[in-house]
Design a protein around this motif. Structure first.
Motif, short mmCIF file in Angstrom:
data_model
loop_
_atom_site.label_atom_id
_atom_site.label_comp_id
_atom_site.label_asym_id
_atom_site.label_seq_id
_atom_site.Cartn_x
_atom_site.Cartn_y
_atom_site.Cartn_z
N SER A 13 60.95 15.68 43.06
CA SER A 13 61.23 15.79 44.48
C SER A 13 59.94 15.90 45.27
CB SER A 13 62.13 17.01 44.72
OG SER A 13 62.57 17.04 46.05
N GLU A 14 59.89 15.22 46.42
CA GLU A 14 58.73 15.26 47.31
C GLU A 14 59.24 15.26 48.75
OE1 GLU A 14 55.29 14.99 46.70
OE2 GLU A 14 55.46 14.91 44.53
N VAL A 15 58.46 15.84 49.65
CA VAL A 15 58.79 15.82 51.08
C VAL A 15 57.93 14.78 51.77
CG1 VAL A 15 58.80 17.16 53.22
CG2 VAL A 15 59.51 18.23 51.08
N VAL A 16 58.59 13.99 52.63
CA VAL A 16 57.93 12.96 53.42
C VAL A 16 58.03 13.38 54.88
CG1 VAL A 16 57.95 10.52 54.07
CG2 VAL A 16 58.61 11.20 51.76
N SER A 17 56.92 13.31 55.60
CA SER A 17 56.91 13.74 57.01
C SER A 17 57.32 12.58 57.92
CB SER A 17 55.54 14.29 57.40
OG SER A 17 54.56 13.30 57.21
N ALA A 18 58.56 12.16 57.77
CA ALA A 18 59.14 11.10 58.60
C ALA A 18 60.64 11.38 58.70
CB ALA A 18 58.88 9.73 57.96
N PRO A 19 61.29 10.84 59.73
CA PRO A 19 62.73 11.07 59.87
C PRO A 19 63.53 10.51 58.69
CG PRO A 19 61.79 10.15 61.90
CD PRO A 19 60.73 10.07 60.84
N VAL A 20 64.63 11.19 58.39
CA VAL A 20 65.48 10.83 57.25
C VAL A 20 65.90 9.37 57.31
CG1 VAL A 20 67.71 11.26 56.14
CG2 VAL A 20 66.32 13.18 56.90
N GLY A 21 66.35 8.92 58.46
CA GLY A 21 66.82 7.53 58.60
C GLY A 21 65.73 6.52 58.29
N ASP A 22 64.51 6.79 58.76
CA ASP A 22 63.39 5.89 58.50
C ASP A 22 63.04 5.86 57.01
OD1 ASP A 22 63.34 5.53 61.22
OD2 ASP A 22 61.47 6.62 61.55
N VAL A 23 63.06 7.03 56.38
CA VAL A 23 62.73 7.12 54.95
C VAL A 23 63.80 6.40 54.13
CG1 VAL A 23 62.41 8.68 53.00
CG2 VAL A 23 61.39 9.23 55.23
N PHE A 24 65.06 6.60 54.48
CA PHE A 24 66.14 5.94 53.74
C PHE A 24 66.03 4.42 53.87
CE2 PHE A 24 70.35 4.29 52.89
CZ PHE A 24 70.69 4.97 51.73
N GLU A 25 65.75 3.94 55.07
CA GLU A 25 65.61 2.50 55.30
C GLU A 25 64.43 1.94 54.50
OE1 GLU A 25 64.45 -0.35 59.01
OE2 GLU A 25 65.88 1.26 59.42
N ALA A 26 63.30 2.65 54.50
CA ALA A 26 62.13 2.22 53.73
C ALA A 26 62.44 2.20 52.24
CB ALA A 26 60.94 3.13 54.03
N LEU A 27 63.16 3.20 51.76
CA LEU A 27 63.54 3.27 50.35
C LEU A 27 64.43 2.09 49.97
CD1 LEU A 27 63.70 4.88 47.67
CD2 LEU A 27 65.65 6.08 48.65
N GLU A 28 65.42 1.83 50.80
CA GLU A 28 66.33 0.71 50.53
C GLU A 28 65.57 -0.62 50.52
OE1 GLU A 28 70.56 -1.08 52.18
OE2 GLU A 28 69.64 0.59 53.24
N THR A 29 64.63 -0.79 51.43
CA THR A 29 63.83 -2.01 51.49
C THR A 29 62.97 -2.16 50.24
OG1 THR A 29 63.80 -1.97 53.90
CG2 THR A 29 62.07 -3.24 52.81
N ARG A 30 62.32 -1.06 49.83
CA ARG A 30 61.45 -1.11 48.64
C ARG A 30 62.21 -1.43 47.36
NH1 ARG A 30 56.87 2.41 48.66
NH2 ARG A 30 56.43 1.58 46.60
N LEU A 31 63.47 -1.02 47.29
CA LEU A 31 64.26 -1.23 46.08
C LEU A 31 65.16 -2.46 46.16
CD1 LEU A 31 65.27 2.46 45.30
CD2 LEU A 31 63.55 1.07 44.14
N ALA A 32 65.05 -3.22 47.23
CA ALA A 32 65.96 -4.35 47.50
C ALA A 32 66.07 -5.33 46.33
CB ALA A 32 65.56 -5.07 48.77
N GLY A 33 65.01 -5.55 45.58
CA GLY A 33 65.06 -6.51 44.48
C GLY A 33 65.45 -5.92 43.14
N ALA A 34 65.75 -4.63 43.11
CA ALA A 34 66.09 -3.97 41.84
C ALA A 34 67.43 -4.46 41.31
CB ALA A 34 66.14 -2.45 42.04
N PRO A 35 67.57 -4.53 39.98
CA PRO A 35 68.85 -4.97 39.42
C PRO A 35 69.94 -3.92 39.65
CG PRO A 35 67.39 -4.22 37.68
CD PRO A 35 66.58 -4.21 38.97
#
Length: 111
Positions: A13-35
């Motif tokens: 677990s890690e804390v990111v100093s950004a809003p939850v919605g922005d972090v979730f969107e970035a996470l989803e984008t980064r994992l978009a090509g995952a099987p």
């Protein structure tokens, strides 16, 4: 045959100093090509499953005082040779540290 379910192997677990919605969107984008990507926006979870034993789940939740906590859980979901997964991972010297280092680097790119 009944599926044995999932067994937690590693949780980080890690804390990111950004809003939850922005972090979730970035996470989803980064994992978009995952099987086998699964996205559960209502629960703040993005999951991917690969190979015969691996399931990775990322959960994004609000942190008191602002920011977002990203929690990564690695599960053993093997339906066969389930007992061999933890044994094999212990044989890879530094498995847990490598997982932690990779996760920390991954999370830095989300904020």
């Amino acid at each position: 045959m009944k599926r044995p379910g999932k067994k937690l192997m590693v949780e980080l677990s890690e804390v990111v100093s950004a809003p939850v919605g922005d972090v979730f969107e970035a996470l989803e984008t980064r994992l978009a090509g995952a099987p086998d990507l699964e996205v559960y926006r209502d629960r703040g979870i993005v999951a991917c499953q690969g190979g015969w034993w691996y399931r990775g789940e990322y959960e994004v939740a609000g942190e008191p005082g602002g920011g977002a906590r990203v929690t990564h859980r690695v599960y053993n979901v093997a339906e066969w040779f389930r007992w061999g997964v933890p044994l094999a991972n212990r044989l890879f010297i530094g498995f847990r540290q490598a997982t932690a280092d990779g996760f920390a680097k991954f999370v830095r790119g989300l904020g």
